[in-house]
Every structure is written in C-alpha cells, then in structure tokens.
Design a protein around this motif. Structure first.
Motif, PDB file in Angstrom:
ATOM      1  N   TYR A  85      36.816 -29.191 -17.442  1.00  0.00           N
ATOM      2  CA  TYR A  85      35.285 -28.702 -17.834  1.00  0.00           C
ATOM      3  C   TYR A  85      34.858 -28.005 -17.680  1.00  0.00           C
ATOM      4  O   TYR A  85      34.385 -27.617 -16.074  1.00  0.00           O
ATOM      5  CB  TYR A  85      34.527 -30.448 -17.735  1.00  0.00           C
ATOM      6  CG  TYR A  85      33.162 -30.511 -18.009  1.00  0.00           C
ATOM      7  CD1 TYR A  85      33.066 -31.085 -19.642  1.00  0.00           C
ATOM      8  CD2 TYR A  85      32.212 -31.325 -16.989  1.00  0.00           C
ATOM      9  CE1 TYR A  85      31.804 -31.411 -20.032  1.00  0.00           C
ATOM     10  CE2 TYR A  85      31.037 -31.074 -17.506  1.00  0.00           C
ATOM     11  CZ  TYR A  85      31.077 -31.553 -18.930  1.00  0.00           C
ATOM     12  OH  TYR A  85      29.719 -31.204 -19.676  1.00  0.00           O
ATOM     13  N   HIS A  86      33.657 -27.640 -18.478  1.00  0.00           N
ATOM     14  CA  HIS A  86      32.393 -26.564 -17.765  1.00  0.00           C
ATOM     15  C   HIS A  86      31.314 -26.702 -18.160  1.00  0.00           C
ATOM     16  O   HIS A  86      30.627 -25.567 -18.650  1.00  0.00           O
ATOM     17  CB  HIS A  86      33.152 -25.232 -18.431  1.00  0.00           C
ATOM     18  CG  HIS A  86      34.581 -24.462 -17.898  1.00  0.00           C
ATOM     19  ND1 HIS A  86      34.970 -24.463 -16.772  1.00  0.00           N
ATOM     20  CD2 HIS A  86      35.475 -24.343 -18.690  1.00  0.00           C
ATOM     21  CE1 HIS A  86      36.525 -24.294 -16.543  1.00  0.00           C
ATOM     22  NE2 HIS A  86      36.938 -23.778 -17.952  1.00  0.00           N
ATOM     23  N   GLY A  87      30.708 -28.083 -18.154  1.00  0.00           N
ATOM     24  CA  GLY A  87      29.693 -28.380 -18.325  1.00  0.00           C
ATOM     25  C   GLY A  87      29.082 -28.101 -20.709  1.00  0.00           C
ATOM     26  O   GLY A  87      30.760 -28.232 -21.695  1.00  0.00           O
ATOM     27  N   GLU A 104      38.549 -24.037 -13.054  1.00  0.00           N
ATOM     28  CA  GLU A 104      38.261 -24.778 -12.068  1.00  0.00           C
ATOM     29  C   GLU A 104      39.390 -24.228 -11.038  1.00  0.00           C
ATOM     30  O   GLU A 104      40.249 -24.960 -11.988  1.00  0.00           O
ATOM     31  CB  GLU A 104      38.383 -26.128 -12.609  1.00  0.00           C
ATOM     32  CG  GLU A 104      36.384 -26.678 -13.633  1.00  0.00           C
ATOM     33  CD  GLU A 104      36.874 -28.118 -13.428  1.00  0.00           C
ATOM     34  OE1 GLU A 104      36.564 -29.228 -12.474  1.00  0.00           O
ATOM     35  OE2 GLU A 104      37.397 -28.593 -14.403  1.00  0.00           O
ATOM     36  N   GLY A 125      25.015 -26.946 -14.524  1.00  0.00           N
ATOM     37  CA  GLY A 125      25.951 -25.792 -14.296  1.00  0.00           C
ATOM     38  C   GLY A 125      26.500 -25.559 -15.312  1.00  0.00           C
ATOM     39  O   GLY A 125      27.486 -24.782 -15.315  1.00  0.00           O
ATOM     40  N   THR A 126      26.079 -26.308 -17.025  1.00  0.00           N
ATOM     41  CA  THR A 126      26.052 -25.585 -18.474  1.00  0.00           C
ATOM     42  C   THR A 126      25.605 -24.604 -18.474  1.00  0.00           C
ATOM     43  O   THR A 126      26.148 -23.732 -19.232  1.00  0.00           O
ATOM     44  CB  THR A 126      25.630 -26.970 -19.234  1.00  0.00           C
ATOM     45  OG1 THR A 126      26.489 -28.469 -18.941  1.00  0.00           O
ATOM     46  CG2 THR A 126      25.703 -26.424 -20.363  1.00  0.00           C
ATOM     47  N   ASP A 130      34.836 -21.122 -12.246  1.00  0.00           N
ATOM     48  CA  ASP A 130      34.072 -21.899 -11.789  1.00  0.00           C
ATOM     49  C   ASP A 130      34.245 -23.581 -11.308  1.00  0.00           C
ATOM     50  O   ASP A 130      34.479 -24.283 -10.694  1.00  0.00           O
ATOM     51  CB  ASP A 130      34.022 -23.175 -13.159  1.00  0.00           C
ATOM     52  CG  ASP A 130      32.804 -24.185 -13.621  1.00  0.00           C
ATOM     53  OD1 ASP A 130      31.936 -24.516 -12.508  1.00  0.00           O
ATOM     54  OD2 ASP A 130      32.639 -25.106 -15.009  1.00  0.00           O
ATOM     55  N   LYS A 147      25.749 -28.531  -9.036  1.00  0.00           N
ATOM     56  CA  LYS A 147      25.814 -29.710  -7.988  1.00  0.00           C
ATOM     57  C   LYS A 147      24.894 -29.372  -6.583  1.00  0.00           C
ATOM     58  O   LYS A 147      23.870 -29.676  -5.971  1.00  0.00           O
ATOM     59  CB  LYS A 147      27.115 -30.465  -8.088  1.00  0.00           C
ATOM     60  CG  LYS A 147      27.454 -30.245  -9.563  1.00  0.00           C
ATOM     61  CD  LYS A 147      28.804 -31.570  -9.222  1.00  0.00           C
ATOM     62  CE  LYS A 147      28.790 -32.079 -11.150  1.00  0.00           C
ATOM     63  NZ  LYS A 147      29.579 -31.237 -11.968  1.00  0.00           N
ATOM     64  N   VAL A 202      31.325 -25.218  -9.958  1.00  0.00           N
ATOM     65  CA  VAL A 202      30.358 -25.771 -10.351  1.00  0.00           C
ATOM     66  C   VAL A 202      30.572 -27.468  -9.076  1.00  0.00           C
ATOM     67  O   VAL A 202      29.859 -27.828  -8.499  1.00  0.00           O
ATOM     68  CB  VAL A 202      29.825 -26.390 -10.857  1.00  0.00           C
ATOM     69  CG1 VAL A 202      28.575 -27.562 -11.844  1.00  0.00           C
ATOM     70  CG2 VAL A 202      29.404 -24.841 -11.724  1.00  0.00           C
ATOM     71  N   MET A 203      31.795 -27.865  -9.059  1.00  0.00           N
ATOM     72  CA  MET A 203      32.253 -28.640  -7.901  1.00  0.00           C
ATOM     73  C   MET A 203      33.334 -28.990  -6.985  1.00  0.00           C
ATOM     74  O   MET A 203      32.162 -29.394  -6.077  1.00  0.00           O
ATOM     75  CB  MET A 203      32.956 -29.806  -9.100  1.00  0.00           C
ATOM     76  CG  MET A 203      33.449 -31.014  -8.674  1.00  0.00           C
ATOM     77  SD  MET A 203      33.939 -31.992  -9.725  1.00  0.00           S
ATOM     78  CE  MET A 203      34.034 -32.674 -10.898  1.00  0.00           C
ATOM     79  N   ASN A 225      38.037 -32.260 -13.274  1.00  0.00           N
ATOM     80  CA  ASN A 225      36.908 -32.917 -14.276  1.00  0.00           C
ATOM     81  C   ASN A 225      37.902 -34.125 -15.420  1.00  0.00           C
ATOM     82  O   ASN A 225      37.538 -34.192 -16.819  1.00  0.00           O
ATOM     83  CB  ASN A 225      36.322 -32.471 -15.043  1.00  0.00           C
ATOM     84  CG  ASN A 225      35.195 -32.087 -14.789  1.00  0.00           C
ATOM     85  OD1 ASN A 225      34.168 -32.738 -14.270  1.00  0.00           O
ATOM     86  ND2 ASN A 225      34.850 -30.887 -13.926  1.00  0.00           N
TER      87      ASN A 225
HETATM   88  C1  LIG Z   1      29.501 -30.715 -13.212  1.00  0.00           C
HETATM   89  C2  LIG Z   1      30.605 -29.798 -14.157  1.00  0.00           C
HETATM   90  C3  LIG Z   1      29.550 -28.959 -14.747  1.00  0.00           C
HETATM   91  C4  LIG Z   1      28.656 -28.506 -15.904  1.00  0.00           C
HETATM   92  O1  LIG Z   1      26.675 -28.944 -14.612  1.00  0.00           O
HETATM   93  P1  LIG Z   1      26.105 -29.776 -14.950  1.00  0.00           P
HETATM   94  O2  LIG Z   1      24.560 -29.573 -13.945  1.00  0.00           O
HETATM   95  O3  LIG Z   1      26.096 -30.931 -15.540  1.00  0.00           O
HETATM   96  O4  LIG Z   1      25.460 -29.323 -16.082  1.00  0.00           O
HETATM   97  C5  LIG Z   1      29.827 -27.291 -15.197  1.00  0.00           C
HETATM   98  N1  LIG Z   1      31.598 -26.964 -14.364  1.00  0.00           N
HETATM   99  C6  LIG Z   1      32.266 -28.344 -13.691  1.00  0.00           C
HETATM  100  C7  LIG Z   1      33.451 -27.742 -13.248  1.00  0.00           C
HETATM  101  C8  LIG Z   1      31.774 -29.114 -13.091  1.00  0.00           C
HETATM  102  O5  LIG Z   1      31.792 -30.207 -12.055  1.00  0.00           O
END
Ligand SMILES: *Cc1c(COP(=O)(O)O)cnc(C)c1O
Length: 434
Positions: free
Chosen positions: A145-147, A207, A118-119, A240, A268, A242-243, A212
């Motif tokens: 949080y974005h990594g 997000e 995600g980073t 973002d 994720k 990712v979650m 986070n």
């Molecule tokens: C987990 C997360 C990231 C980072 O992902 P990694 O795979 O741990 O680098 C980035 N943004 C959000 C919203 C996350 O929850």
C-alpha cells in the motif's frame, strides 16, 4: 462482547455525518463486526474510550506514536510552537533542521521535500520519477500500500504479473493501465516484467518491509534484484518507508538490508503524531521539482511548524538514546515469544512476524511471503482473537492485514498483561478456527 453503549450511540450519529461514520475506512471495524470504541484520550502505552475502558494500545495511530502517546517532551514542544503561530506559509529554520536530521539518518536522501501525508509523498515521488525519466509506466507489488493516489490503487489481475485493473471505483482504466503489478518477493516474475517493460518504466515502488498486508518480510535477495534490475534499465527505485522507516531500523529498512534506493518516502513517525511526510533522494531527481525544475508539487501546509516541531522532537528523543531501537525490538520479541507459547498451548497454527518494533500474527499454518499467502489466513480465528483481546483491554488493529506497533512507553507489565490475555484469546481462536 465488550459493552460500548456510548461509542455505539456516537457511531450511529457519526454514520449520518460521515461515510461509514469515519474519516478513514479501517476505523469503522467493519471486518470484525463490532462497534469501534470512540477515543477520548491517550497517554503512554494506553488509550481510553468514551465508555471508560482503558486499553493497552498496539495500534499507535497506525505507526507514528513510537514514543507512546502524549510524550511530555513532544507535547511541550508543540505547545511552545503553537504560541508562536500555527502556520505561516513561508520558510522557517525548523524545516531545514528536520530536513538535515532526516538526511543524516538516511544518507541516500540527498535532497528532500516535506509534504503532509504519506499519500502525497508517494504520488509526488512517482511524478518526479516520471518527470526525470520521461517515461509513463510504474511498477508496484501486490499487497503493498502506498496511499490512495489514483495510479497506486491498482490491483493485480489474475496471473503472476499483470497490467493493473482499478482497485477502487473512480479510477480510470487509462490510469490503471500504466501501473504494472507483480507479486511481492517473486524474483522471476519481476525479472520477466522488467525484461518486457523495463525500458518504458519510470519507477519501481516497493515497501522494503511490507506492512499493509499484515507484516511480510522481504527476501533479501528480492530487494537486491530490485536494485540491480532498476539500475540496468535506468528505472528509478523508490523505497516507500512511510511505515518501516525508523522502525525496522533507525536508519531505515534500506540500512538493514544494505540497499541504496534512488528515492525514499517517509511519513508517520516524522510527524510525531501530526500530519507530516516527506519524499527525497538523489539530487539529480529532486532537482526536477518546482521551482528548481518542471515537476510541479506544492502544499499550503507543507512543512507546517507544529508538525515539523513534533517530528523533530520525536526523532531527537529516538536518537538521543543509542539503545532505543534495540530496546523496542527486544520488547517486541518478548511479546511474540509469549504469543507463540499461547498459540502452541491452544493448538492454533500461527505465523509470527517481526521487523524491529513492527509485528504481526497470521492465523496460518504455512509461511506468509506475499499477499496471496496472507489472504489464505483464517479470518474467523482472527475475529475471535481480536474480540477476546479487546474485551481483555488489549487494543489491536481490527483487521488481519494490518501491522501492530510497539512504543517506547510499553513496559514489562504491559507485555505480561498482553501475553496473559493472549492465552485466553487463543482458546477463543481455537474454537473459531475454520
Ligand atoms: C500509511 C502508509 C502510506 C500512506 O500514508 P498516509 O499518511 O496515510 O497518506 C503510504 N505508504 C505506506 C507504506 C504506509 O504505511
């Protein structure tokens, strides 16, 4: 206190080998002052430590394990793929299959690039936005949080909306000063910042459902204003997810809130428990990426066949059952209803938040709408609650700033057991309240 003699010994050794004994900070249990259980295995909704305790797991590897651990179809697919070789560094049919499946689920993604974390996804999306707009500044929201990319590890200073200061040593002031920070859900502060900095700002990254700082839900009007203001200034809007992608809703938080971002980051779940992530969006932005364009981004293990296979199988299992997301959501609601009753009985003020299969509990008598609100929660009550739940075989995130996750493998009995444990844990929390 739970007895963890083997984990304690293993942790002592690990601390000599790795910073804090871990490969990602939250795993060290520093905040809850307890030894982290070292994990031996996991299956379905359960996770087992090397001391022989088995817990009901609501961490789910911090989000990816939406089908539960060691899902038979996913494991089978990974084993078959491994037999054909673990990495080629060359194009495969699988990558196009995963790309097409993701794009069918999230239609705002017109072109996509697979990466390994995600980073990497957020860092690369920001670089693309900067390349596309020719601008340098980016805007993020406090508590999102974005990594761990340099320009994203920036904290808000004092005041409602600020230029960033580094939130980690090792990050230059020069990098931090290009990151603007605004409180989450704060429409006036965002508008004011855009009025000043909009024309210089390459991207707004958010997000859409914040997971986070604990789980904090967006004011739908806030997301709408992000869209209209970024359009006004020609700034790239990056969601973002990712979650929250595939958790808030199968088609992402963007479908639940009816917003079309310019770019989306995923991670994720799309790796099904192996390292895979992605960023994508409008064609004209993605065409800036090398080798088509001049924004460089690459990866030796990008699109790794095992990770892509695990992600594909996970998404296929999820989409095969039309009721998948609703069932998870209903189970999550049932669990939170039980926690609410336990808190009321113990006289503990809590805020319970849910978005699909993501959930969280704040020991707070007031609504939690942003990072400052989340920080005002009672950390003593949280620690007592966490330790009591762990002792009763319930594995929660060891920090009040983390979201919890329901999986398809959690059954009614798991939920009942978790609610029963919550009654006792809430009594402990009541005793520890500040
Ligand atoms: C987990 C997360 C990231 C980072 O992902 P990694 O795979 O741990 O680098 C980035 N943004 C959000 C919203 C996350 O929850």
């Amino acid at each position: 206190m739970i007895s963890l003699p083997l984990s304690s010994a293993a942790f002592k050794k690990a601390r000599e080998l790795m910073p804090g004994g871990v490969n990602s900070p939250v795993r060290s249990y520093a905040r809850v002052e307890c030894t982290p259980p070292f994990i031996a295995s996991a299956k379905g909704s359960h996770i087992t430590d090397i001391d022989g305790h088995t817990y009901i797991d609501y961490v789910g590897s911090w989000g990816p394990m939406i089908l539960g651990h060691a899902h038979p179809a996913v494991i089978h697919a990974i084993q078959e793929a491994a037999g054909r070789g673990t990495s080629y560094g060359a194009p495969t049919l699988l990558e196009s299959e995963l790309a097409a499946l993701i794009m069918s689920l999230i239609p705002s993604i017109e072109k996509i690039r697979l990466v390994s974390s995600g980073t990497e996804a957020t860092m690369s999306a920001l670089r693309a936005a900067r390349g596309f707009t020719g601008r340098e500044k980016i805007l993020k929201f406090a508590g999102c949080y974005h990594g761990h990319g340099d320009s994203l590890l920036v904290k808000a200073g004092s005041g409602a909306a600020t230029f960033g200061e580094p939130d980690s040593s090792g990050i230059t002031k020069g990098t931090a000063k290009d990151t603007l920070t605004v409180p989450y859900n704060d429409i006036p502060a965002f508008r004011a910042m855009m009025e000043k900095e909009g024309p210089e700002t390459a991207a707004v990254i958010v997000e859409p459902v914040a997971g986070n700082m604990g789980l904090v839900l967006p004011d739908p009007a806030f997301l709408q204003v992000l869209r209209t203001e970024t359009e006004k200034y020609g700034t790239v809007l990056i969601f973002d997810e990712v979650m929250c992608g595939f958790r808030t809703a199968l088609h992402g938080a963007q479908s639940a809130y009816g917003i079309h971002p310019d770019m989306t980051c995923l991670g994720k779940i799309i790796g099904g428990g192996l390292p895979a992530a992605a960023y994508g969006g409008k064609k004209e932005i993605m065409n800036c990426i090398a080798p088509e364009g001049s924004v460089y981004q690459a990866g030796t293990l990008s699109g790794n066949p095992l990770a892509v296979t695990a992600g594909l199988e996970t998404l296929r299992q999820m989409t095969a059952d039309p009721g998948f997301t609703d069932k998870l959501s209903d189970k999550t609601s049932a669990l939170l209803d039980g926690w609410k009753e336990a808190a009321q009985k113990a006289g503990v003020p809590v805020q319970l938040h849910q978005s699909g299969s993501m959930f969280c509990l704040f020991f707070n008598s007031r609504p939690v709408c942003n990072y400052e609100d989340a920080c005002a929660s009672d950390s003593h009550a949280f620690n007592a609650w966490f330790l009591s739940m762990l002792e009763q075989g319930i594995y929660l995130a060891p920090s009040p700033f983390e979201t919890l996750f329901m999986s398809a493998a959690h059954c009614d009995k798991d939920i009942e057991q978790t609610v029963a444990a919550a009654h006792k844990a809430m009594e402990s929390a009541a005793g520890a309240m500040q």
